[in-house]
Every structure is written in C-alpha cells, then in structure tokens.
Design a protein around this motif. Structure first.
Motif, mmCIF file in Angstrom:
data_model
loop_
_atom_site.group_PDB
_atom_site.id
_atom_site.type_symbol
_atom_site.label_atom_id
_atom_site.label_comp_id
_atom_site.label_asym_id
_atom_site.label_seq_id
_atom_site.Cartn_x
_atom_site.Cartn_y
_atom_site.Cartn_z
ATOM 1 N N PRO A 1 -8.303 10.555 2.925
ATOM 2 C CA PRO A 1 -8.593 11.546 2.184
ATOM 3 C C PRO A 1 -7.294 12.231 1.532
ATOM 4 O O PRO A 1 -7.691 12.654 0.214
ATOM 5 C CB PRO A 1 -9.042 12.443 3.240
ATOM 6 C CG PRO A 1 -9.736 11.589 4.386
ATOM 7 C CD PRO A 1 -8.725 10.427 4.317
ATOM 8 N N ARG A 2 -6.193 12.426 2.247
ATOM 9 C CA ARG A 2 -5.077 12.956 1.419
ATOM 10 C C ARG A 2 -4.566 12.000 0.370
ATOM 11 O O ARG A 2 -4.092 12.440 -0.756
ATOM 12 C CB ARG A 2 -3.875 13.360 2.421
ATOM 13 C CG ARG A 2 -2.904 14.223 1.796
ATOM 14 C CD ARG A 2 -2.140 14.600 3.009
ATOM 15 N NE ARG A 2 -1.292 15.839 2.545
ATOM 16 C CZ ARG A 2 -0.218 16.508 3.185
ATOM 17 N NH1 ARG A 2 0.153 15.817 4.213
ATOM 18 N NH2 ARG A 2 0.350 17.572 2.626
ATOM 19 N N LEU A 3 -4.681 10.638 0.443
ATOM 20 C CA LEU A 3 -4.289 9.952 -0.675
ATOM 21 C C LEU A 3 -5.142 10.116 -1.988
ATOM 22 O O LEU A 3 -4.369 9.860 -2.812
ATOM 23 C CB LEU A 3 -4.374 8.250 -0.069
ATOM 24 C CG LEU A 3 -3.303 7.859 0.668
ATOM 25 C CD1 LEU A 3 -3.334 6.434 1.273
ATOM 26 C CD2 LEU A 3 -1.866 7.718 -0.094
ATOM 27 N N GLU A 4 -6.401 10.160 -1.490
ATOM 28 C CA GLU A 4 -7.331 10.013 -2.729
ATOM 29 C C GLU A 4 -7.470 11.294 -3.461
ATOM 30 O O GLU A 4 -7.581 11.621 -4.807
ATOM 31 C CB GLU A 4 -8.604 9.625 -2.515
ATOM 32 C CG GLU A 4 -8.724 8.128 -2.131
ATOM 33 C CD GLU A 4 -10.050 7.475 -2.056
ATOM 34 O OE1 GLU A 4 -11.039 8.083 -2.394
ATOM 35 O OE2 GLU A 4 -10.195 6.491 -1.402
ATOM 36 N N THR A 5 -7.353 12.623 -2.689
ATOM 37 C CA THR A 5 -7.638 13.748 -3.041
ATOM 38 C C THR A 5 -6.670 14.845 -3.044
ATOM 39 O O THR A 5 -6.766 15.748 -3.533
ATOM 40 C CB THR A 5 -8.989 14.451 -2.400
ATOM 41 O OG1 THR A 5 -8.396 14.645 -1.040
ATOM 42 C CG2 THR A 5 -10.165 13.663 -2.466
ATOM 43 N N PRO B 1 0.579 -1.092 0.034
ATOM 44 C CA PRO B 1 -0.146 -0.019 0.047
ATOM 45 C C PRO B 1 0.815 1.232 -0.131
ATOM 46 O O PRO B 1 1.940 1.494 0.510
ATOM 47 C CB PRO B 1 -0.930 -0.210 1.239
ATOM 48 C CG PRO B 1 0.138 -0.953 2.180
ATOM 49 C CD PRO B 1 0.613 -2.106 1.311
ATOM 50 N N ARG B 2 0.316 2.212 -0.815
ATOM 51 C CA ARG B 2 1.417 3.352 -1.029
ATOM 52 C C ARG B 2 0.992 4.182 0.477
ATOM 53 O O ARG B 2 0.089 4.410 1.062
ATOM 54 C CB ARG B 2 0.625 4.338 -2.053
ATOM 55 C CG ARG B 2 1.334 5.610 -2.398
ATOM 56 C CD ARG B 2 0.785 6.304 -3.525
ATOM 57 N NE ARG B 2 1.364 7.406 -3.739
ATOM 58 C CZ ARG B 2 0.731 8.680 -3.443
ATOM 59 N NH1 ARG B 2 -0.261 8.654 -3.592
ATOM 60 N NH2 ARG B 2 1.601 9.776 -3.786
ATOM 61 N N GLU B 3 2.261 4.741 0.949
ATOM 62 C CA GLU B 3 2.304 5.498 2.225
ATOM 63 C C GLU B 3 3.032 6.919 1.784
ATOM 64 O O GLU B 3 3.951 6.965 1.197
ATOM 65 C CB GLU B 3 3.334 4.800 2.998
ATOM 66 C CG GLU B 3 3.336 5.382 4.574
ATOM 67 C CD GLU B 3 4.163 4.683 5.497
ATOM 68 O OE1 GLU B 3 4.244 5.074 6.505
ATOM 69 O OE2 GLU B 3 4.510 3.617 5.131
ATOM 70 N N GLU C 1 9.653 11.395 -0.546
ATOM 71 C CA GLU C 1 9.780 10.285 -1.712
ATOM 72 C C GLU C 1 8.400 10.240 -2.296
ATOM 73 O O GLU C 1 8.007 10.018 -3.412
ATOM 74 C CB GLU C 1 10.217 8.890 -1.189
ATOM 75 C CG GLU C 1 11.633 8.878 -0.856
ATOM 76 C CD GLU C 1 11.861 7.527 -0.231
ATOM 77 O OE1 GLU C 1 10.896 6.526 -0.383
ATOM 78 O OE2 GLU C 1 13.053 7.124 0.288
ATOM 79 N N GLU C 2 7.115 10.420 -1.464
ATOM 80 C CA GLU C 2 5.830 10.170 -1.917
ATOM 81 C C GLU C 2 5.183 11.482 -1.475
ATOM 82 O O GLU C 2 4.526 11.867 -0.612
ATOM 83 C CB GLU C 2 5.263 9.082 -1.088
ATOM 84 C CG GLU C 2 5.791 7.682 -1.547
ATOM 85 C CD GLU C 2 5.311 7.275 -3.042
ATOM 86 O OE1 GLU C 2 4.190 7.927 -3.852
ATOM 87 O OE2 GLU C 2 5.735 6.238 -3.648
ATOM 88 N N LYS C 3 5.028 12.087 -2.673
ATOM 89 C CA LYS C 3 4.267 13.597 -2.550
ATOM 90 C C LYS C 3 2.666 13.198 -2.579
ATOM 91 O O LYS C 3 2.086 12.340 -3.513
ATOM 92 C CB LYS C 3 4.661 14.754 -3.332
ATOM 93 C CG LYS C 3 6.245 15.048 -3.262
ATOM 94 C CD LYS C 3 6.632 16.046 -4.298
ATOM 95 C CE LYS C 3 7.777 16.513 -4.075
ATOM 96 N NZ LYS C 3 8.410 17.582 -5.229
ATOM 97 N N PRO C 4 2.130 14.001 -1.741
ATOM 98 C CA PRO C 4 0.544 13.799 -2.111
ATOM 99 C C PRO C 4 0.189 14.586 -3.436
ATOM 100 O O PRO C 4 0.847 15.433 -4.006
ATOM 101 C CB PRO C 4 -0.100 14.761 -1.012
ATOM 102 C CG PRO C 4 0.979 15.529 -0.592
ATOM 103 C CD PRO C 4 2.268 14.877 -0.733
ATOM 104 N N ILE C 5 -0.864 14.028 -4.313
ATOM 105 C CA ILE C 5 -1.323 14.554 -5.395
ATOM 106 C C ILE C 5 -1.714 16.125 -4.920
ATOM 107 O O ILE C 5 -2.294 16.448 -4.156
ATOM 108 C CB ILE C 5 -2.436 13.860 -6.076
ATOM 109 C CG1 ILE C 5 -3.762 13.864 -5.253
ATOM 110 C CG2 ILE C 5 -1.992 12.672 -6.367
ATOM 111 C CD1 ILE C 5 -5.019 13.136 -5.755
ATOM 112 N N ALA C 6 -1.935 16.851 -6.132
ATOM 113 C CA ALA C 6 -2.351 18.424 -5.871
ATOM 114 C C ALA C 6 -3.706 18.263 -5.762
ATOM 115 O O ALA C 6 -4.515 18.058 -6.722
ATOM 116 C CB ALA C 6 -1.611 19.303 -7.024
#
Length: 418
Positions: A256-260, A71-73, A375-380
C-alpha cells in the motif's frame, strides 16, 4: 367507362413488372453491401487481433523486464525503546497510558518498526511472559511483553482486534487509550483499494482460494489458499456493477505504501537485550544508520544525516543507555557511543535534569525529521482525484461509499479512520 377499365388493366402489369425489377435491384445492392460489410468486419477483426497480440507481447516484455529488475524497497525507520519504562509508572492505568504515548509517537512520525528491548538483567527470578511478534513467539520480562502487546493492539485495525486480542490482563485498561487514527484503520464507508483482513474458516471449493474478512459486509475472495486466522493485506479488485461479491489479491504489507504513499502501520519486535536490537534485525544487511540518544551525546545541531536504507534510533530508559550496555552480556564496549554511527543530544541546554523516554521520542523524531536523508522515499499521499481513481471505484450497492455533496463523485475519504 369501358375504355378506362381497359387502360387500368394495361397499366397494372406494367406496375408489377416495375416493382419486381426494383426488388431485384434492391436485393443485388444488399448483397453487395453485405459483402462489403463482411470484408470490413474481417479487416477490423484482423486489426484487433494484431493489436491484442501486440499488447500481449508488450505485457510479457514488461513482466519479463520487471522480473529482471530489482524490486523497489522503501527506506524504513525503526525505534528501540526499553520495556523498563513501564516499571516507572505509578499505577496500572498509567502503565497502559504510557505505552499508548509510545504508539502515538510512532504513528505520528510514520515509524515502520518498534523494538521493545530489555535493558535490565533477565534473571531467572524475574517475572516473564510470552508474546508473538513479527519473528515468532518470544519470552521476555513482563514489562517488555506488556509494552509490546499494547503497541500491537493499538496498531491493529479496530474491526480485527477481536480476532487477534482475546481478553488479557495487559489490556485491562486499553479503553483509556487514544486511538492511533492511522490510515489503515478504515471504516466500512471508507473507499480505499487496500484493506487489512483476517482469513476466515468459511468453506470454499477445493483450490478456489480463501475468504478474508476485511471489515465490510461481505468477505473478500482471494485466489490464494491461506491458513485461517492469518492476518493479511488485500488489494480489492474493482467490482462490476450489480455484483454482490468482493474479490481481491493478497499483497505484502509494504505494497500500500509503495503504490499510494499512505502510511500502513508498524511492526513490533521483542529483544531480550540491547545487542539483540542489532543482531536480530529483520533486514538482510541490518541497519545502515544507527543513532543513539543521550544527554552526553553530540548536539543535534551539528548532525548531518547520510543516505540510508534502514535507520534505527535507540532510546534509553531511566538510567540511560549506559545501564543497558552494562547489563548486556554480549557487547563488550564500555562507552555506548561506540555502538552507534551517531550519538546525539537532541535537546541541548535542557531545562529539566531528565527527559522522560516518551518525551524524548517526540522531541528527537521532530528534530530529526527534516535532517534525515532516506534513499527511497515513499510517494506523497494526497487526497486528489488521481488517488481517488486508483481506489475501488465500483462497489456492490450495499457497499456503496459515501458521495460528496458538491460534485456527486465517489471520494477517497481517508481524513478520519477511527
């Protein structure tokens, strides 16, 4: 005249015979068409069944692949601040306002965790108090507990505060605090598919889940049986038109931050010493990037950030990190720079002899913002049609979100929250 009657009588049977023949042909044609329609319907039904079976197999394959994948972290940012900074305030109102400044800074720079640590000797004579943080009930000095409680209070959405924060002396002057205006502090008219909620004790059928209050006129029905009084994050399902019930799914606070990509608040942790800031990290492998701040550190102008999963920035109190290290009974190092991957002076050539901790947080995070390399930025997160379509599109009539005046479409209004 008689001849005309005879001729009419002769024509009448012929007309009946013609009509009877026409009906027989029509009935035969209808049977042929009905048979053809049944065959076409059977073909379409078979094709539909094949498509459904293929879609089901594809879904199962996707779920299997997803279960096999890690799973993405998202990469996280943590701040550590000493609770003793409240003792330097001249009044109870200023103590509260100082804590509010820390919370505002954490929200502005999208901090995921705020660690309040004790940088003094926690002797038996020191006034102590208890607080529940992300790791359970903690006992710590009063200044640390008050700072932690105010940070928790401001992070909590307004419609949930009465459920989690009874009247308390630490929150006596909370009314003077500026709101965080955080994205998860949603109003009733805000249309977004995620909401924070509290599990109610309203009766539900055995094994039929729980009701969660999410700040709307109706509670959301979730499929999991949860303990009443528990705070949770709920993804609301699209509501059929005319339905008066809200349904949703309980998800992790990071979902919520992972998806949006939208910022979803911070956690508060209490540490009774500087060493516990590192040793009690909630992440499995701890922090892989640690930064200490001091006027004795290296200039931030020379800092190049490595990639990281979990970063930690530690701030000192009135006497700096040297005092926190001196009082710590576990850490044996004499130089605080040895504790961190980078030991930085974020305001080289400062004009004042001292920089207050609340000022140092704003200056440091602003200076680090463009230099950090997660390493893993949240989507904008954008206020776009794509995001709006992913939100709860259809509410019951009494929950209908506001409509925009220009195109009369449902808006994903997150521009104001408090």
């Amino acid at each position: 005249m008689p001849n005309e009657k005879v001729s009419m009588a002769q024509e009448k049977p012929q007309k009946k015979q013609t009509e009877s023949k026409s009906w027989k042909d029509t009935n035969r044609i209808r049977k042929i068409e009905r048979k053809k329609w049944k065959e076409e319907r059977a073909i379409k039904k078979a094709e539909k069944a094949k498509l459904q079976e293929a879609a089901k197999e594809a879904l199962q394959a996707a779920e299997h692949q997803k279960s096999q994948e890690k799973p993405r972290e998202l990469s996280t940012m943590s701040l550590a601040v000493p609770g003793s900074i409240l003792d330097n305030a001249q009044s109870a109102e200023l103590r509260t306002y100082l804590a509010g400044q820390i919370a505002r800074a954490a929200c502005i720079f999208q901090v995921d965790e705020v660690v309040v640590y004790d940088d003094k000797n926690s002797s038996s004579t020191a006034k102590k108090s208890t607080i529940d943080d992300a790791q359970g009930t903690k006992v710590s000095r009063q200044c640390c507990v008050q700072l932690g409680r105010i940070l928790q209070y401001l992070e909590c959405p307004q419609y949930l505060r009465k459920h989690f924060f009874p009247i308390h002396n630490d929150l006596k002057f909370a009314g003077i605090l500026n709101p965080l205006d955080a994205p998860h502090h949603l109003r009733e008219q805000n249309n977004f598919k995620f909401r924070e909620g509290v599990v109610t004790n309203k009766p539900v059928g055995n094994g039929k889940g729980s009701l969660v209050y999410v700040g709307l006129k109706a509670d959301a029905h979730v499929d999991k049986i949860l303990t009443p009084g528990l705070r949770c994050t709920v993804r609301l399902d699209p509501q059929p038109e005319g339905s008066k019930k809200l349904r949703g799914t309980v998800v992790t606070p990071s979902q919520p931050r992972l998806e949006t990509g939208v910022y979803w608040g911070y956690n508060v942790r209490i540490a009774n010493s500087l060493s516990q800031v590192f040793s009690q990290s909630p992440y499995k492998n701890g922090y892989d990037l640690t930064i200490g701040t001091s006027d004795k550190g290296d200039s931030i102008d020379t800092f190049e950030s490595p990639s990281y999963k979990h970063a930690l920035v530690v701030f000192g109190g009135l006497d700096g990190l040297e005092s926190a290290l001196e009082w710590d009974e576990v850490l044996k190092a004499e130089d605080p720079s040895l504790l961190f991957d980078s030991y930085l002076n974020t305001v080289p050539d400062q004009g004042s002899r001292t920089i207050r901790t609340e000022e140092a947080i704003l200056v440091t995070m602003a200076a680090l913002r463009s230099r950090l390399n997660p390493e893993e930025k949240p989507i904008a997160f954008e206020h776009s049609e794509e995001i709006a379509q992913s939100s709860v599109s259809t509410f019951p009539q009494k929950f209908t979100p506001q409509k925009s005046t220009d195109n009369n479409t449902t808006t994903n209004d997150l521009s104001r929250f408090d």
